[in-house]
Scaffold this motif. Structure first.
Motif, PDB file in Angstrom:
ATOM      1  N   CYS A  52       4.979  10.850   2.074  1.00 13.02           N
ATOM      2  CA  CYS A  52       4.529   9.652   1.375  1.00 13.02           C
ATOM      3  C   CYS A  52       5.230   8.451   2.016  1.00 13.02           C
ATOM      4  CB  CYS A  52       4.906   9.785  -0.106  1.00 13.02           C
ATOM      5  SG  CYS A  52       4.805   8.297  -1.073  1.00 13.02           S
ATOM      6  N   ALA A  53       4.528   7.351   2.137  1.00 12.71           N
ATOM      7  CA  ALA A  53       5.128   6.133   2.687  1.00 12.71           C
ATOM      8  C   ALA A  53       4.600   4.923   1.932  1.00 12.71           C
ATOM      9  CB  ALA A  53       4.810   5.995   4.170  1.00 12.71           C
ATOM     10  N   VAL A  54       5.422   3.910   1.800  1.00 17.03           N
ATOM     11  CA  VAL A  54       4.976   2.662   1.201  1.00 17.03           C
ATOM     12  C   VAL A  54       5.128   1.539   2.219  1.00 17.03           C
ATOM     13  CG1 VAL A  54       5.540   3.398  -1.129  1.00 17.03           C
ATOM     14  CG2 VAL A  54       7.220   2.107   0.190  1.00 17.03           C
ATOM     15  N   GLN A  55       4.201   0.623   2.160  1.00 19.09           N
ATOM     16  CA  GLN A  55       4.287  -0.581   2.970  1.00 19.09           C
ATOM     17  C   GLN A  55       4.631  -1.728   2.021  1.00 19.09           C
ATOM     18  OE1 GLN A  55       0.703  -2.026   4.874  1.00 19.09           O
ATOM     19  NE2 GLN A  55       1.872  -2.830   6.595  1.00 19.09           N
ATOM     20  N   ILE A  56       5.694  -2.459   2.349  1.00 20.92           N
ATOM     21  CA  ILE A  56       6.191  -3.474   1.432  1.00 20.92           C
ATOM     22  C   ILE A  56       5.672  -4.846   1.832  1.00 20.92           C
ATOM     23  CG2 ILE A  56       8.210  -2.131   0.818  1.00 20.92           C
ATOM     24  CD1 ILE A  56       9.851  -3.754   2.784  1.00 20.92           C
ATOM     25  N   THR A  57       5.770  -5.790   0.906  1.00 17.86           N
ATOM     26  CA  THR A  57       5.200  -7.119   1.118  1.00 17.86           C
ATOM     27  C   THR A  57       6.276  -8.132   1.465  1.00 17.86           C
ATOM     28  OG1 THR A  57       5.418  -7.603  -1.235  1.00 17.86           O
ATOM     29  CG2 THR A  57       3.326  -6.673  -0.490  1.00 17.86           C
TER      30      THR A  57
ATOM     31  N   THR B  64      -3.413   9.962  -6.493  1.00 20.19           N
ATOM     32  CA  THR B  64      -3.480   8.968  -7.556  1.00 20.19           C
ATOM     33  C   THR B  64      -2.265   8.062  -7.477  1.00 20.19           C
ATOM     34  OG1 THR B  64      -2.328  10.407  -9.136  1.00 20.19           O
ATOM     35  CG2 THR B  64      -4.734  10.568  -9.048  1.00 20.19           C
ATOM     36  N   LEU B  65      -2.388   6.881  -8.088  1.00 23.86           N
ATOM     37  CA  LEU B  65      -1.304   5.890  -8.001  1.00 23.86           C
ATOM     38  C   LEU B  65      -1.095   5.215  -9.351  1.00 23.86           C
ATOM     39  CD1 LEU B  65       0.677   4.284  -6.159  1.00 23.86           C
ATOM     40  CD2 LEU B  65      -1.168   2.622  -5.832  1.00 23.86           C
TER      41      LEU B  65
ATOM     42  N   THR C 113      -4.878   6.146   1.710  1.00 24.05           N
ATOM     43  CA  THR C 113      -4.205   4.908   1.372  1.00 24.05           C
ATOM     44  C   THR C 113      -4.594   4.513  -0.047  1.00 24.05           C
ATOM     45  OG1 THR C 113      -4.448   4.136   3.659  1.00 24.05           O
ATOM     46  CG2 THR C 113      -3.773   2.521   2.020  1.00 24.05           C
ATOM     47  N   LEU C 114      -3.607   4.109  -0.854  1.00 27.78           N
ATOM     48  CA  LEU C 114      -3.849   3.619  -2.215  1.00 27.78           C
ATOM     49  C   LEU C 114      -3.217   2.242  -2.328  1.00 27.78           C
ATOM     50  CD1 LEU C 114      -2.799   6.913  -4.017  1.00 27.78           C
ATOM     51  CD2 LEU C 114      -5.145   6.096  -3.732  1.00 27.78           C
ATOM     52  N   TYR C 115      -3.930   1.321  -2.949  1.00 30.36           N
ATOM     53  CA  TYR C 115      -3.449  -0.049  -2.983  1.00 30.36           C
ATOM     54  C   TYR C 115      -3.060  -0.549  -4.372  1.00 30.36           C
ATOM     55  CZ  TYR C 115      -5.106  -0.530   1.811  1.00 30.36           C
ATOM     56  OH  TYR C 115      -5.287  -0.393   3.169  1.00 30.36           O
ATOM     57  N   SER C 116      -3.675  -0.002  -5.432  1.00 30.48           N
ATOM     58  CA  SER C 116      -3.391  -0.553  -6.751  1.00 30.48           C
ATOM     59  C   SER C 116      -3.347   0.559  -7.789  1.00 30.48           C
ATOM     60  CB  SER C 116      -4.451  -1.590  -7.137  1.00 30.48           C
ATOM     61  OG  SER C 116      -5.738  -1.030  -7.090  1.00 30.48           O
ATOM     62  N   ALA C 117      -2.589   0.319  -8.851  1.00 33.01           N
ATOM     63  CA  ALA C 117      -2.442   1.286  -9.937  1.00 33.01           C
ATOM     64  C   ALA C 117      -3.800   1.651 -10.507  1.00 33.01           C
ATOM     65  CB  ALA C 117      -1.532   0.720 -11.016  1.00 33.01           C
ATOM     66  N   GLY C 118      -3.997   2.946 -10.712  1.00 34.09           N
ATOM     67  CA  GLY C 118      -5.269   3.438 -11.232  1.00 34.09           C
ATOM     68  C   GLY C 118      -6.217   3.925 -10.145  1.00 34.09           C
ATOM     69  N   GLU C 119      -5.901   3.613  -8.912  1.00 37.43           N
ATOM     70  CA  GLU C 119      -6.765   4.011  -7.806  1.00 37.43           C
ATOM     71  C   GLU C 119      -6.620   5.500  -7.521  1.00 37.43           C
ATOM     72  OE1 GLU C 119      -6.161   1.643  -4.359  1.00 37.43           O
ATOM     73  OE2 GLU C 119      -7.836   2.515  -3.246  1.00 37.43           O
ATOM     74  N   GLU C 120      -7.717   6.145  -7.151  1.00 38.48           N
ATOM     75  CA  GLU C 120      -7.737   7.561  -6.806  1.00 38.48           C
ATOM     76  C   GLU C 120      -8.544   7.749  -5.519  1.00 38.48           C
ATOM     77  OE1 GLU C 120      -7.629   9.363 -11.392  1.00 38.48           O
ATOM     78  OE2 GLU C 120      -9.320   9.803 -10.058  1.00 38.48           O
TER      79      GLU C 120
ATOM     80  N   GLY D   4       0.830  -1.197   0.000  1.00 39.76           N
ATOM     81  CA  GLY D   4       0.000   0.000   0.000  1.00 39.76           C
ATOM     82  C   GLY D   4       0.859   1.239   0.000  1.00 39.76           C
ATOM     83  N   LEU D   5       0.305   2.355  -0.470  1.00 46.43           N
ATOM     84  CA  LEU D   5       0.995   3.646  -0.462  1.00 46.43           C
ATOM     85  C   LEU D   5       0.150   4.617   0.338  1.00 46.43           C
ATOM     86  CD1 LEU D   5       3.018   5.381  -3.171  1.00 46.43           C
ATOM     87  CD2 LEU D   5       1.214   6.676  -2.031  1.00 46.43           C
ATOM     88  N   PHE D   6       0.804   5.372   1.206  1.00 48.20           N
ATOM     89  CA  PHE D   6       0.105   6.225   2.169  1.00 48.20           C
ATOM     90  C   PHE D   6       0.580   7.658   2.035  1.00 48.20           C
ATOM     91  CE2 PHE D   6      -1.544   2.613   4.555  1.00 48.20           C
ATOM     92  CZ  PHE D   6      -0.680   1.616   4.160  1.00 48.20           C
ATOM     93  N   TRP D   7      -0.351   8.582   2.182  1.00 43.63           N
ATOM     94  CA  TRP D   7      -0.027  10.006   2.250  1.00 43.63           C
ATOM     95  C   TRP D   7      -0.399  10.528   3.642  1.00 43.63           C
ATOM     96  CZ3 TRP D   7       2.699  12.974  -1.022  1.00 43.63           C
ATOM     97  CH2 TRP D   7       2.862  12.543  -2.355  1.00 43.63           C
ATOM     98  N   TYR D   8       0.519  11.346   4.186  1.00 46.07           N
ATOM     99  CA  TYR D   8       0.312  11.972   5.485  1.00 46.07           C
ATOM    100  C   TYR D   8       0.575  13.459   5.366  1.00 46.07           C
ATOM    101  CZ  TYR D   8       0.570   7.331   7.653  1.00 46.07           C
ATOM    102  OH  TYR D   8       0.338   6.025   8.015  1.00 46.07           O
ATOM    103  N   ARG D   9      -0.060  14.200   6.237  1.00 46.89           N
ATOM    104  CA  ARG D   9       0.218  15.626   6.413  1.00 46.89           C
ATOM    105  C   ARG D   9       0.855  15.794   7.784  1.00 46.89           C
ATOM    106  NH1 ARG D   9      -3.304  20.983   5.946  1.00 46.89           N
ATOM    107  NH2 ARG D   9      -2.314  22.144   7.641  1.00 46.89           N
ATOM    108  N   GLN D  10       1.928  16.580   7.856  1.00 50.18           N
ATOM    109  CA  GLN D  10       2.572  16.833   9.147  1.00 50.18           C
ATOM    110  C   GLN D  10       2.736  18.327   9.355  1.00 50.18           C
ATOM    111  OE1 GLN D  10       6.512  15.159   9.848  1.00 50.18           O
ATOM    112  NE2 GLN D  10       6.101  15.026  12.049  1.00 50.18           N
ATOM    113  N   ASP D  11       2.144  18.829  10.416  1.00 55.49           N
ATOM    114  CA  ASP D  11       2.322  20.213  10.811  1.00 55.49           C
ATOM    115  C   ASP D  11       3.504  20.313  11.765  1.00 55.49           C
ATOM    116  OD1 ASP D  11      -1.113  20.119  10.658  1.00 55.49           O
ATOM    117  OD2 ASP D  11       0.043  21.595   9.524  1.00 55.49           O
ATOM    118  N   PRO D  12       4.147  21.477  11.820  1.00 57.04           N
ATOM    119  CA  PRO D  12       5.339  21.622  12.681  1.00 57.04           C
ATOM    120  C   PRO D  12       5.056  21.240  14.129  1.00 57.04           C
ATOM    121  CG  PRO D  12       5.125  23.506  11.223  1.00 57.04           C
ATOM    122  CD  PRO D  12       3.870  22.704  11.053  1.00 57.04           C
ATOM    123  N   GLY D  13       5.929  20.414  14.700  1.00 59.74           N
ATOM    124  CA  GLY D  13       5.798  20.025  16.102  1.00 59.74           C
ATOM    125  C   GLY D  13       4.741  18.981  16.380  1.00 59.74           C
TER     126      GLY D  13
END
Lengths: 111, 111
Positions: B88-93, B65-66, B49-56, B32-41
């Motif tokens: 951005c983060a990815v979780q590997i298999t 998009t992925l 979370t996106l799991y497969s190509a073409g997903e939005e 899976g591919l993950f997007w996060y927002r981080q504010d200072p502190g």
């Protein structure tokens, strides 16, 4: 989702001392993670903490320096031992449920 | 070696000026591919979370998009409150639940 709290939120410590960071989750979770985020950098995984087993450490991190406890499914601690200024960082606890959620972080400054 | 690269490192936009952030990845297997927002502190806040190509996925002014090699986070008509670091983060298999994080894009939206 999961709500995560960390204590302390920040601390300033002297070289050579140790600090224990606590992480509390509002629900039972199997997998908890500890990350380090150095100034201006991204997150680096320190270790994975599963209840009932020894923590699994990533390359470059050792148990003597970062001992971890996981006494139950809602709580974990990370100790930063024999600190040096290079340990100044934000330490983040996270849990993995349907996705990965993060605590607010502990900002550590070592003088 | 598993790797995640984000670009640009920093981005300044005028309020209302749409743009895209890129996350390219090279991994042995994508869970899976993950997007996060981080504010200072603060700790990272989960966005998508996106799991497969073409997903939005969409949330307010954000759309993720992925493809098989990269993900984009599109920001439409941004506001100053969208200013943050986007991770951005990815979780590997690989048999573990390990996440690999990119270094982030620091977004500043000017009024």
């Amino acid at each position: 989702s999961a709500v995560i709290s960390q204590k302390p939120s920040r601390d300033i410590c002297q070289r050579g001392t140790s600090l224990t960071i606590q992480c509390q989750v509002d629900s039972q979770v199997t997998m908890m993670f500890w990350y380090r985020q150095q100034p201006g950098q991204s997150l680096t995984l320190i270790a994975t903490a599963n209840q009932g087993s020894e923590a699994t450490y990533e390359s470059g991190f050792v148990i003597d320096k970062f001992p971890i406890s996981r006494p139950n499914l809602t709580f974990s601690t990370l100790t930063v031992s024999n600190m040096s200024p290079e340990d100044s960082s934000i330490y983040l606890c996270s849990v993995s449920t349907d996705t990965q959620y993060f605590g607010p972080g502990t900002r550590l400054t070592v003088l | 070696e598993d790797q995640v690269t984000q670009s640009p490192e920093a981005l300044r936009l005028q309020e209302g000026e749409s743009s895209s952030l890129n996350c390219s990845y090279t991994v042995s297997g994508l869970r899976g591919l993950f997007w996060y927002r981080q504010d200072p502190g603060k700790g990272p806040e989960f966005l998508f979370t996106l799991y497969s190509a073409g997903e939005e996925k969409e949330k307010e002014r954000l759309k993720a998009t992925l493809t098989k090699k990269e993900s984009f986070l599109h920001i439409t008509a941004p506001k100053p409150e969208d200013s943050a670091t986007y991770l951005c983060a990815v979780q590997i298999t690989s048999g573990t639940y390990k996440y690999i994080f990119g270094t982030g894009t620091r977004l500043k939206v000017l009024a």
